[in-house]
Design a protein around this motif. Structure first.
Motif, mmCIF file in Angstrom:
data_model
loop_
_atom_site.group_PDB
_atom_site.id
_atom_site.type_symbol
_atom_site.label_atom_id
_atom_site.label_comp_id
_atom_site.label_asym_id
_atom_site.label_seq_id
_atom_site.Cartn_x
_atom_site.Cartn_y
_atom_site.Cartn_z
ATOM 1 N N GLY A 35 21.112 20.906 2.342
ATOM 2 C CA GLY A 35 20.781 21.963 3.284
ATOM 3 C C GLY A 35 20.311 23.255 2.651
ATOM 4 O O GLY A 35 19.917 24.187 3.353
ATOM 5 N N GLY A 36 20.351 23.321 1.321
ATOM 6 C CA GLY A 36 19.853 24.522 0.668
ATOM 7 C C GLY A 36 18.345 24.595 0.737
ATOM 8 O O GLY A 36 17.674 23.663 1.176
ATOM 9 N N GLY A 37 17.813 25.722 0.322
ATOM 10 C CA GLY A 37 16.364 25.889 0.335
ATOM 11 C C GLY A 37 15.979 27.341 0.373
ATOM 12 O O GLY A 37 16.760 28.208 -0.022
ATOM 13 N N LEU A 38 14.765 27.596 0.856
ATOM 14 C CA LEU A 38 14.236 28.951 0.936
ATOM 15 C C LEU A 38 14.449 29.517 2.324
ATOM 16 O O LEU A 38 14.309 28.805 3.324
ATOM 17 C CB LEU A 38 12.747 28.947 0.601
ATOM 18 C CG LEU A 38 12.345 28.464 -0.790
ATOM 19 C CD1 LEU A 38 10.827 28.414 -0.901
ATOM 20 C CD2 LEU A 38 12.924 29.372 -1.859
ATOM 21 N N ALA A 39 14.780 30.787 2.375
ATOM 22 C CA ALA A 39 14.944 31.473 3.647
ATOM 23 C C ALA A 39 14.543 32.928 3.472
ATOM 24 O O ALA A 39 14.530 33.441 2.356
ATOM 25 C CB ALA A 39 16.383 31.377 4.133
ATOM 26 N N GLN A 40 14.225 33.555 4.557
ATOM 27 C CA GLN A 40 13.917 34.982 4.518
ATOM 28 C C GLN A 40 15.157 35.769 4.927
ATOM 29 O O GLN A 40 16.038 35.268 5.638
ATOM 30 C CB GLN A 40 12.760 35.300 5.456
ATOM 31 C CG GLN A 40 11.417 34.777 4.966
ATOM 32 C CD GLN A 40 10.266 35.341 5.766
ATOM 33 O OE1 GLN A 40 10.354 35.461 6.975
ATOM 34 N NE2 GLN A 40 9.181 35.686 5.083
ATOM 35 N N ALA A 41 15.199 36.992 4.467
ATOM 36 C CA ALA A 41 16.315 37.856 4.831
ATOM 37 C C ALA A 41 16.431 37.935 6.356
ATOM 38 O O ALA A 41 15.422 38.105 7.050
ATOM 39 C CB ALA A 41 16.118 39.241 4.243
ATOM 40 N N GLY A 42 17.643 37.768 6.832
ATOM 41 C CA GLY A 42 17.881 37.786 8.268
ATOM 42 C C GLY A 42 17.926 36.410 8.901
ATOM 43 O O GLY A 42 18.396 36.258 10.033
ATOM 44 N N ASP A 43 17.433 35.419 8.177
ATOM 45 C CA ASP A 43 17.413 34.051 8.692
ATOM 46 C C ASP A 43 18.793 33.406 8.568
ATOM 47 O O ASP A 43 19.738 33.997 8.014
ATOM 48 C CB ASP A 43 16.399 33.212 7.917
ATOM 49 C CG ASP A 43 14.973 33.489 8.337
ATOM 50 O OD1 ASP A 43 14.066 32.958 7.681
ATOM 51 O OD2 ASP A 43 14.786 34.247 9.308
ATOM 52 N N SER A 44 18.853 32.170 9.051
ATOM 53 C CA SER A 44 20.072 31.373 8.966
ATOM 54 C C SER A 44 19.798 30.067 8.236
ATOM 55 O O SER A 44 18.678 29.544 8.277
ATOM 56 C CB SER A 44 20.598 31.056 10.372
ATOM 57 O OG SER A 44 20.952 32.225 11.066
ATOM 58 N N LEU A 45 20.819 29.572 7.572
ATOM 59 C CA LEU A 45 20.786 28.250 6.954
ATOM 60 C C LEU A 45 22.137 27.594 7.184
ATOM 61 O O LEU A 45 23.159 28.280 7.293
ATOM 62 C CB LEU A 45 20.529 28.331 5.447
ATOM 63 C CG LEU A 45 19.105 28.476 4.939
ATOM 64 C CD1 LEU A 45 19.114 28.604 3.415
ATOM 65 C CD2 LEU A 45 18.227 27.328 5.373
ATOM 66 N N ARG A 46 22.118 26.277 7.217
ATOM 67 C CA ARG A 46 23.375 25.541 7.352
ATOM 68 C C ARG A 46 23.494 24.551 6.207
ATOM 69 O O ARG A 46 22.646 23.668 6.060
ATOM 70 C CB ARG A 46 23.422 24.789 8.677
ATOM 71 C CG ARG A 46 24.786 24.162 8.964
ATOM 72 C CD ARG A 46 24.708 23.226 10.142
ATOM 73 N NE ARG A 46 26.013 22.871 10.669
ATOM 74 C CZ ARG A 46 26.274 21.720 11.288
ATOM 75 N NH1 ARG A 46 25.311 20.829 11.444
ATOM 76 N NH2 ARG A 46 27.479 21.480 11.745
ATOM 77 N N LEU A 47 24.521 24.733 5.418
ATOM 78 C CA LEU A 47 24.797 23.812 4.328
ATOM 79 C C LEU A 47 25.753 22.726 4.809
ATOM 80 O O LEU A 47 26.652 22.988 5.612
ATOM 81 C CB LEU A 47 25.409 24.536 3.135
ATOM 82 C CG LEU A 47 24.601 25.684 2.542
ATOM 83 C CD1 LEU A 47 25.326 26.234 1.310
ATOM 84 C CD2 LEU A 47 23.196 25.263 2.206
ATOM 85 N N SER A 48 25.560 21.537 4.266
ATOM 86 C CA SER A 48 26.444 20.424 4.565
ATOM 87 C C SER A 48 27.046 19.893 3.274
ATOM 88 O O SER A 48 26.427 19.961 2.213
ATOM 89 C CB SER A 48 25.680 19.297 5.262
ATOM 90 O OG SER A 48 25.159 19.722 6.501
ATOM 91 N N CYS A 49 28.231 19.363 3.385
ATOM 92 C CA CYS A 49 28.910 18.732 2.260
ATOM 93 C C CYS A 49 29.411 17.380 2.746
ATOM 94 O O CYS A 49 30.267 17.313 3.635
ATOM 95 C CB CYS A 49 30.062 19.593 1.785
ATOM 96 S SG CYS A 49 31.051 18.847 0.472
ATOM 97 N N ALA A 50 28.861 16.327 2.166
ATOM 98 C CA ALA A 50 29.264 14.975 2.521
ATOM 99 C C ALA A 50 30.264 14.485 1.495
ATOM 100 O O ALA A 50 30.008 14.540 0.288
ATOM 101 C CB ALA A 50 28.054 14.052 2.560
ATOM 102 N N ALA A 51 31.400 14.016 1.972
ATOM 103 C CA ALA A 51 32.462 13.548 1.083
ATOM 104 C C ALA A 51 32.627 12.045 1.181
ATOM 105 O O ALA A 51 32.531 11.467 2.268
ATOM 106 C CB ALA A 51 33.777 14.227 1.450
#
Length: 123
Positions: free
Chosen positions: A8-24
């Motif tokens: 879920g990582g990557g590039l984003a602009q200030a003010g944006d949202s991102l969602r990281l996931s962790c699969a176990a």
């Protein structure tokens, strides 16, 4: 042994949202506290957030409090980090962690680490 894989990582602009996931992997994930750390070159690992085994307790680092939300879905063996109102200072490699034997804010207290996912925030 539980293994963790972030996405879920990557590039984003200030003010944006991102969602990281962790699969176990492994059925014991639901019995472990879990969390997120981040690190930038030349700096120490920084505590981001942590969540208890069943999700009843959560803790956040001061720099992300009010902007980031940690959650988990034990039925899916997954954990998430919703990151809102991103700033340039959020740029880092984000690591998923599990199995704490001490204070959640101490990186040395966590026994299991993922490989990390890069988050880059631009203006």
């Amino acid at each position: 042994q539980v293994q963790l894989v972030e996405s879920g990582g990557g590039l984003a602009q200030a003010g944006d949202s991102l969602r990281l996931s962790c699969a176990a992997s492994g059925r014991t994930f639901r019995t472990l506290a879990a969390g997120w750390f981040r690190q930038t070159p030349g700096k120490e690992r920084e505590f981001v957030a942590a969540i208890s085994e069943q999700g009843a307790l959560m803790s956040y680092g001061e720099s992300v409090e009010g902007r980031f939300t940690i959650s988990r879905d034990n039925s899916e063996n997954a954990m998430y980090l919703q990151m809102d109102e991103l700033t340039l200072e959020d740029t880092a490699v984000y690591y998923c962690v599990a199995s704490s034997t001490g204070a959640w804010t101490n990186p040395n207290a966590w026994n299991i680490w993922g490989q990390g996912t890069q988050v880059t925030v631009s203006s």
